[in-house]
Design a protein around this motif. Structure first.
Motif, mmCIF file in Angstrom:
data_model
loop_
_atom_site.group_PDB
_atom_site.id
_atom_site.type_symbol
_atom_site.label_atom_id
_atom_site.label_comp_id
_atom_site.label_asym_id
_atom_site.label_seq_id
_atom_site.Cartn_x
_atom_site.Cartn_y
_atom_site.Cartn_z
ATOM 1 N N ALA A 1 -6.431 -0.433 6.270
ATOM 2 C CA ALA A 1 -5.624 -0.173 7.465
ATOM 3 C C ALA A 1 -4.214 0.246 7.077
ATOM 4 N N ALA A 2 -3.662 -0.341 6.017
ATOM 5 C CA ALA A 2 -2.330 0.035 5.547
ATOM 6 C C ALA A 2 -2.310 1.460 5.009
ATOM 7 N N LEU A 3 -3.368 1.850 4.294
ATOM 8 C CA LEU A 3 -3.467 3.238 3.840
ATOM 9 C C LEU A 3 -3.558 4.190 5.028
ATOM 10 N N MET A 4 -4.319 3.797 6.032
ATOM 11 C CA MET A 4 -4.484 4.626 7.219
ATOM 12 C C MET A 4 -3.153 4.798 7.949
ATOM 13 N N LYS A 5 -2.391 3.702 8.070
ATOM 14 C CA LYS A 5 -1.073 3.787 8.699
ATOM 15 C C LYS A 5 -0.109 4.627 7.864
ATOM 16 N N VAL B 1 -5.685 -2.433 -2.965
ATOM 17 C CA VAL B 1 -6.173 -1.327 -2.134
ATOM 18 C C VAL B 1 -5.043 -0.366 -1.794
ATOM 19 N N ALA B 2 -3.881 -0.905 -1.504
ATOM 20 C CA ALA B 2 -2.718 -0.097 -1.120
ATOM 21 C C ALA B 2 -1.532 -0.484 -1.998
ATOM 22 N N PRO B 3 -1.507 -0.019 -3.243
ATOM 23 C CA PRO B 3 -0.565 -0.546 -4.243
ATOM 24 C C PRO B 3 0.884 -0.122 -4.091
ATOM 25 N N ASN B 4 1.201 0.661 -3.057
ATOM 26 C CA ASN B 4 2.596 1.062 -2.875
ATOM 27 C C ASN B 4 3.189 0.575 -1.563
ATOM 28 N N VAL B 5 2.416 -0.159 -0.757
ATOM 29 C CA VAL B 5 2.961 -0.677 0.500
ATOM 30 C C VAL B 5 3.697 -1.985 0.235
ATOM 31 N N ARG B 6 4.513 -2.387 1.196
ATOM 32 C CA ARG B 6 5.228 -3.658 1.083
ATOM 33 C C ARG B 6 4.416 -4.779 1.743
ATOM 34 N N MET B 7 4.594 -5.996 1.214
ATOM 35 C CA MET B 7 3.918 -7.166 1.770
ATOM 36 C C MET B 7 4.932 -8.260 2.067
ATOM 37 N N ALA B 8 4.775 -8.893 3.217
ATOM 38 C CA ALA B 8 5.601 -10.040 3.566
ATOM 39 C C ALA B 8 4.744 -11.299 3.537
ATOM 40 N N ASP C 1 -1.144 6.158 -2.833
ATOM 41 C CA ASP C 1 -1.148 4.704 -3.017
ATOM 42 C C ASP C 1 -0.597 3.995 -1.790
ATOM 43 N N GLY C 2 -0.285 4.754 -0.757
ATOM 44 C CA GLY C 2 0.300 4.167 0.441
ATOM 45 C C GLY C 2 1.798 4.421 0.507
ATOM 46 N N SER C 3 2.360 4.168 1.684
ATOM 47 C CA SER C 3 3.777 4.440 1.935
ATOM 48 C C SER C 3 4.612 3.167 1.877
ATOM 49 N N ARG C 4 5.812 3.284 1.324
ATOM 50 C CA ARG C 4 6.738 2.144 1.301
ATOM 51 C C ARG C 4 7.214 1.767 2.700
ATOM 52 N N LYS C 5 7.010 2.652 3.655
ATOM 53 C CA LYS C 5 7.403 2.342 5.030
ATOM 54 C C LYS C 5 6.440 1.379 5.702
ATOM 55 N N VAL C 6 5.247 1.220 5.139
ATOM 56 C CA VAL C 6 4.226 0.354 5.738
ATOM 57 C C VAL C 6 4.403 -1.074 5.247
ATOM 58 N N LEU C 7 4.370 -2.019 6.195
ATOM 59 C CA LEU C 7 4.564 -3.442 5.881
ATOM 60 C C LEU C 7 3.348 -4.239 6.340
ATOM 61 N N VAL C 8 2.766 -5.006 5.420
ATOM 62 C CA VAL C 8 1.610 -5.852 5.705
ATOM 63 C C VAL C 8 2.035 -7.314 5.651
ATOM 64 N N GLY C 9 1.757 -8.046 6.710
ATOM 65 C CA GLY C 9 2.022 -9.476 6.738
ATOM 66 C C GLY C 9 0.822 -10.255 6.240
ATOM 67 N N VAL C 10 1.018 -11.090 5.226
ATOM 68 C CA VAL C 10 -0.056 -11.912 4.673
ATOM 69 C C VAL C 10 0.107 -13.317 5.247
#
Length: 389
Positions: free
Chosen positions: A325-329, A138-145, A65-74
């Motif tokens: 892209a967040a899943l890929m990272k 798409v990436a339900p475990n990453v963080r979003m700012a 589901d993705g990593s908590r270390k990944v941060l996506v800026g919206v």
């Protein structure tokens, strides 16, 4: 683009694809049989998300589901911090409001939505949590700012976007999503000094943050315009009286046409089938569009009643790519932006110029090869390949 077209097609509910998810899982079993898998319990409305099945996000989630270390800026109109499908993944400490003249406002409520739920809808597509309610991103475990760049009147001026890009680089964001064009010009012409200065300033902010490690993804726009063959434009300036202008290919839709930015077109589901075609509103252009993603009748989170709603626009397509892209990272944390972008294109599923795309779609006809054409670029984004390769 902050999509005018999002208002279309929102009244009715989604119908599931005629191909069942169980059938698709059986067909794909052999493709990733050697990849470690997990049991994934779908969220209640996941079956209504034709878009997630189409880009194989459901299969990707069997791996991660993705990593908590990944941060996506919206970079958008703000994210509803109270929405139960978003709250688990909102990074409050990295959220900011940039709409006060491009200055940093980190107040607790400054980055939340006030007049638009556009950013909340975009955020749901990227990273709605897998929590037993509603939908799944798409990436339900990453963080979003939440990086608020849209003011209460709906405008995104250059200083707001520059602030957002700089903040993303400063805070080490892995990915940003940009579902807008910078106001008041749909196209900023480099042969006019005042407009060229804006292209230069925004471009520098994008380049700087890219060097800091941020991948930028942007919506191609909703004018059914061929971005590779610009001639005239009558929509700008949009905050006063628009005038008809003669333009050329040196006039850019920013940020989407800037170097180092992934440009995303929108595709629509054909009936209840698994087939798609270019959304009628989507901009297009050979060697301008990088990849395509679902953008018509997308179910995601909205502010009203902490609910869910349908929106359409390239604004809805772009966050699918940001999520991939967040899943890929998550899978390849050491990859730099250029490598991520190269792989997004290489892993995309080809969408050739089909007959219906050359005969019935408004605007410029599809040109190019299956591997690179004016409608889909290098193809439809693929979430499964992003996590298994």
């Amino acid at each position: 683009t902050v999509a005018v077209s999002e208002r279309a097609e929102q009244a009715s509910t989604l119908r599931q694809s005629a191909r069942s998810r169980s059938t698709e899982r059986a067909e794909l079993k052999g493709e990733f049989a050697n990849t470690p898998q997990k049991y994934v319990k779908p969220d209640p409305r996941e079956g209504e998300q034709w878009d997630m099945a189409h880009i194989k996000a459901d299969h990707a989630h069997e791996i991660t589901d993705g990593s908590r270390k990944v941060l996506v800026g919206v970079l958008d109109s703000g994210i509803d911090a109270d929405h139960p499908d978003l709250a688990p993944n909102i990074d409050v400490n990295n959220s900011v409001n940039c709409t006060d003249g491009g200055t940093i406002d980190r107040s607790p409520t400054g980055w939340q939505p006030t007049t638009s739920d556009h950013g909340t809808h975009v955020a749901g597509t990227i990273g709605a949590a897998r929590n037993g309610i509603g939908i799944t991103g798409v990436a339900p475990n990453v963080r979003m700012a939440s990086v608020k760049v849209v003011n209460d009147d709906g405008f995104i001026y250059p200083e707001y976007a520059i602030c957002g890009f700089m903040w993303a680089g400063l805070r080490g964001m892995d990915v940003t999503n940009n579902s807008y064009y910078i106001d008041p010009f749909e196209f900023w012409c480099q042969d006019q000094a005042n407009q060229a200065a804006v292209v230069e300033a925004v471009g520098r902010a994008v380049t700087w943050s890219t060097k800091k490690g941020t991948v930028h993804v942007a919506a191609a726009g909703n004018s059914a315009y061929d971005l590779s063959r610009k001639t005239t434009n009558a929509s700008s300036p949009n905050d006063s009286t628009p005038i008809e202008r003669t333009i050329n290919n040196g006039c850019l839709d920013i940020p989407t046409e800037l170097p180092e930015v992934v440009t995303v077109s929108s595709y629509a589901q054909i009936g209840t089938s698994n087939e798609t075609q270019l959304s009628s509103f989507s901009n297009r252009g050979k060697n301008v569009i990088d990849v395509a993603a679902p953008g018509s009748r997308i179910l995601s989170t909205i502010v009203k009643d902490n609910g869910y709603g349908l929106k359409s626009g390239t604004s809805m397509a772009s966050p699918h790519v940001a999520g991939v892209a967040a899943l890929m990272k998550s899978k390849h944390p050491g990859w730099r932006p250029a490598r991520v972008i190269q792989q997004l294109k290489a892993q995309a599923d080809e969408r050739p110029c089909a007959p219906q795309q050359t005969s019935s779609s408004p605007g410029a006809l599809c040109t190019g090869s299956p591997s690179n054409n004016s409608y889909a670029g290098h193809g439809m984004i693929d979430a499964l390949d992003a996590v298994r390769r």
